[in-house]
Design a protein around this motif. Structure first.
Motif, PDB file in Angstrom:
ATOM      1  N   UNK A 146     -11.979  14.314  -3.884  1.00 36.16           N
ATOM      2  CA  UNK A 146     -11.266  13.170  -4.428  1.00 36.16           C
ATOM      3  C   UNK A 146     -11.532  11.937  -3.572  1.00 36.16           C
ATOM      4  N   UNK A 147     -11.646  10.769  -4.213  1.00 37.58           N
ATOM      5  CA  UNK A 147     -11.837   9.523  -3.450  1.00 37.58           C
ATOM      6  C   UNK A 147     -10.510   9.023  -2.876  1.00 37.58           C
ATOM      7  N   UNK A 148     -10.537   7.814  -2.339  1.00 42.97           N
ATOM      8  CA  UNK A 148      -9.373   7.306  -1.634  1.00 42.97           C
ATOM      9  C   UNK A 148      -8.248   6.792  -2.495  1.00 42.97           C
ATOM     10  N   UNK A 149      -8.511   6.518  -3.779  1.00 42.92           N
ATOM     11  CA  UNK A 149      -7.435   6.037  -4.642  1.00 42.92           C
ATOM     12  C   UNK A 149      -7.708   6.436  -6.090  1.00 42.92           C
ATOM     13  N   UNK A 150      -6.664   6.364  -6.919  1.00 45.43           N
ATOM     14  CA  UNK A 150      -6.743   6.842  -8.298  1.00 45.43           C
ATOM     15  C   UNK A 150      -7.682   6.002  -9.144  1.00 45.43           C
ATOM     16  N   UNK A 156     -14.902   7.038 -11.674  1.00 43.74           N
ATOM     17  CA  UNK A 156     -15.966   8.021 -11.446  1.00 43.74           C
ATOM     18  C   UNK A 156     -16.180   8.927 -12.653  1.00 43.74           C
ATOM     19  N   UNK A 157     -15.218   8.953 -13.580  1.00 44.84           N
ATOM     20  CA  UNK A 157     -15.329   9.809 -14.757  1.00 44.84           C
ATOM     21  C   UNK A 157     -16.321   9.204 -15.759  1.00 44.84           C
ATOM     22  N   UNK A 158     -16.912  10.074 -16.552  1.00 44.31           N
ATOM     23  CA  UNK A 158     -17.779   9.618 -17.626  1.00 44.31           C
ATOM     24  C   UNK A 158     -16.940   8.928 -18.701  1.00 44.31           C
ATOM     25  N   UNK A 159     -17.551   7.999 -19.459  1.00 44.07           N
ATOM     26  CA  UNK A 159     -16.798   7.253 -20.472  1.00 44.07           C
ATOM     27  C   UNK A 159     -16.041   8.151 -21.463  1.00 44.07           C
ATOM     28  N   UNK A 160     -16.624   9.286 -21.833  1.00 45.95           N
ATOM     29  CA  UNK A 160     -15.964  10.170 -22.791  1.00 45.95           C
ATOM     30  C   UNK A 160     -14.653  10.698 -22.237  1.00 45.95           C
ATOM     31  N   UNK A 161     -14.634  11.082 -20.954  1.00 47.91           N
ATOM     32  CA  UNK A 161     -13.410  11.596 -20.350  1.00 47.91           C
ATOM     33  C   UNK A 161     -12.357  10.499 -20.243  1.00 47.91           C
ATOM     34  N   UNK A 162     -12.776   9.298 -19.849  1.00 48.42           N
ATOM     35  CA  UNK A 162     -11.818   8.193 -19.758  1.00 48.42           C
ATOM     36  C   UNK A 162     -11.201   7.898 -21.124  1.00 48.42           C
ATOM     37  N   UNK A 163     -12.008   7.982 -22.177  1.00 48.62           N
ATOM     38  CA  UNK A 163     -11.480   7.714 -23.523  1.00 48.62           C
ATOM     39  C   UNK A 163     -10.516   8.800 -23.975  1.00 48.62           C
ATOM     40  N   UNK A 241      -4.458  17.927   3.116  1.00 48.47           N
ATOM     41  CA  UNK A 241      -5.283  17.128   2.212  1.00 48.47           C
ATOM     42  C   UNK A 241      -5.792  17.926   1.013  1.00 48.47           C
ATOM     43  N   UNK A 242      -5.261  19.152   0.827  1.00 50.71           N
ATOM     44  CA  UNK A 242      -5.719  20.025  -0.254  1.00 50.71           C
ATOM     45  C   UNK A 242      -4.632  20.213  -1.304  1.00 50.71           C
ATOM     46  N   UNK A 272      -4.225  12.125  -5.482  1.00 51.93           N
ATOM     47  CA  UNK A 272      -5.222  11.223  -4.920  1.00 51.93           C
ATOM     48  C   UNK A 272      -4.539  10.086  -4.158  1.00 51.93           C
ATOM     49  N   UNK A 273      -3.504   9.530  -4.749  1.00 52.93           N
ATOM     50  CA  UNK A 273      -2.748   8.465  -4.084  1.00 52.93           C
ATOM     51  C   UNK A 273      -1.992   8.975  -2.864  1.00 52.93           C
ATOM     52  N   UNK A 274      -1.703  10.261  -2.829  1.00 55.02           N
ATOM     53  CA  UNK A 274      -1.014  10.841  -1.673  1.00 55.02           C
ATOM     54  C   UNK A 274      -1.970  11.235  -0.549  1.00 55.02           C
ATOM     55  N   UNK A 275      -3.240  11.002  -0.755  1.00 56.01           N
ATOM     56  CA  UNK A 275      -4.204  11.231   0.313  1.00 56.01           C
ATOM     57  C   UNK A 275      -4.947  12.549   0.255  1.00 56.01           C
ATOM     58  N   UNK A 276      -4.799  13.294  -0.827  1.00 61.21           N
ATOM     59  CA  UNK A 276      -5.550  14.549  -0.953  1.00 61.21           C
ATOM     60  C   UNK A 276      -7.032  14.253  -1.172  1.00 61.21           C
ATOM     61  N   UNK A 277      -7.869  15.044  -0.565  1.00 57.25           N
ATOM     62  CA  UNK A 277      -9.314  14.851  -0.687  1.00 57.25           C
ATOM     63  C   UNK A 277     -10.012  16.031  -1.358  1.00 57.25           C
ATOM     64  N   UNK A 278      -9.275  17.122  -1.605  1.00 55.70           N
ATOM     65  CA  UNK A 278      -9.861  18.311  -2.232  1.00 55.70           C
ATOM     66  C   UNK A 278      -8.911  18.845  -3.297  1.00 55.70           C
TER      67      UNK A 278
END
Length: 360
Positions: A146-150, A156-163, A241-242, A272-278
């Motif tokens: 997971x990145x640093x923020x939501x 990072x998601x593909x357009x189909x998933x975001x839709x 972080x998990x 993700x906002x809570x700082x989890x990276x995995x």
């Protein structure tokens, strides 16, 4: 000598779990399942005995192996690390400690006249080249970073998933991520209905209540609503972080509204906002529907290595990599169809009495 390794086997109820949990928190291969919370919930909800195999070097803890002894009404007991989840297994500073932990676990199984010992470990990442060489339909563990923020995650998601996520919101669905016990009850109503639909015995309400009591604020409940009715729900466990999602369900009649998409997004964005990276999406069969669903979120497959020892023969079975099923019983589809026809109240009454002995 001061640096000599010393092994110890203890009931989890008498071991100083603060020391155990501190070691788990410090180990890079630890999962949320490794913590004493899981063992405590198993004991309280299902009355199975929890054990801890530990190794000290002098006064320093340098290896742990959590075990649960499952005693069935008929037949011999089995020791498992750990039941009702994908993996736990050995955490050790080095190979010598690991070997001593396994030897002590086998000795415990022998002393308790158990029929077998099963250790569930995570394995290496499976690249595309590896996947092509895998035969059958193995089980894999699906993990993503997971990145640093939501917002970065969403982009990072593909357009189909975001839709699809936006579609769920446009369909009038709303989501919440909560910590209260009432949210556990709402989760259970969705989960129990879905387990009956799948033809599978459901865990008891007490199991999830005990998990909540044991994990406290480290156990989150994701809920998706249509108006005031929960139509999707999931349990999420956190440790450092998990984060992992052991259970998620939706009500089938509302699946056209994409509640599963909003549920996973709500939980992923929250941690993700809570700082989890995995993020561990749990076990899937390679190539099947749940595998493809998790892959679209960025999850990649990792081996599951479940090793079994038959105590009487004192031999180790060949580790079953990337899964554990050697075949599907011919009776299983019949049993599932019968279960689906049970009234929900009956399925919810009988299910936990069977589920406590089903270790998957």
């Amino acid at each position: 000598m001061a640096d000599e390794l010393q092994a110890r086997v203890s009931r989890v109820s008498v071991y100083p779990v603060e020391e155990y949990d501190a070691y788990v928190a410090s180990h890079p291969l630890a999962t949320p399942y490794h913590y004493s919370c899981w063992l405590k919930a198993v004991e309280r909800a299902y009355r199975h005995t929890g054990w801890l195999v530990t190794v000290h070097r002098g006064s320093t803890l340098c290896g742990v192996l959590p075990l649960v002894e499952i005693k069935t009404p008929v037949g011999r007991s089995n020791l498992i690390s750990l039941p009702f989840c994908d993996l736990a297994g050995v955490l050790a500073d080095d190979c010598d400690v690991r070997h001593l932990l396994l030897a002590e676990a086998q000795s415990l199984a022998d002393t308790n006249r158990a029929g077998g010992l099963e250790i569930r470990q995570g394995g290496a990442a499976l690249e595309e080249l590896d996947l092509k060489s895998v035969s059958g339909s193995p089980k894999v563990r699906m993990l993503s970073s997971l990145p640093g923020d939501a917002n970065a995650l969403f982009q990072s998601f593909k357009p189909k998933l975001r839709s699809q996520i936006r579609k769920a919101e446009k369909n009038g669905l709303t989501s919440e991520v909560r910590k209260d016990l009432d949210a556990v009850e709402q989760f259970y109503n969705v989960f129990a209905w879905n387990m009956r639909r799948l033809g599978s015995p459901v865990h008891s309400r007490a199991w999830f209540r005990e998990l909540k009591q044991a994990y406290g604020d480290q156990m989150l409940v994701g809920l998706v609503f249509l108006d005031d009715q929960p139509v999707g729900a999931g349990i999420l466990l956190m440790a450092g972080s998990k984060a992992c999602i052991p259970w998620a369900s939706t009500l089938e009649k509302y699946n056209r509204l994409a509640p599963n998409m909003l549920l996973y997004w709500a939980l992923l964005s929250h941690v993700c906002e809570r700082g989890c990276t995995s993020f561990d999406y749990g076990r899937s069969t390679l190539g099947e529907g749940t595998y493809r669903f998790k892959k679209q979120w960025g999850a990649k497959p990792y081996e599951l290595v479940w090793s079994k020892w038959q105590v009487e023969e004192r031999v180790e079975s060949e580790p079953e990599r990337s899964g554990h099923q050697s075949g599907v019983s011919r009776l299983r589809p019949i049993a599932e169809e019968i279960w689906r026809r049970l009234p929900l109240a009956v399925a919810n009454w009988i299910g936990p009495k069977l589920r406590r002995y089903i270790t998957l």
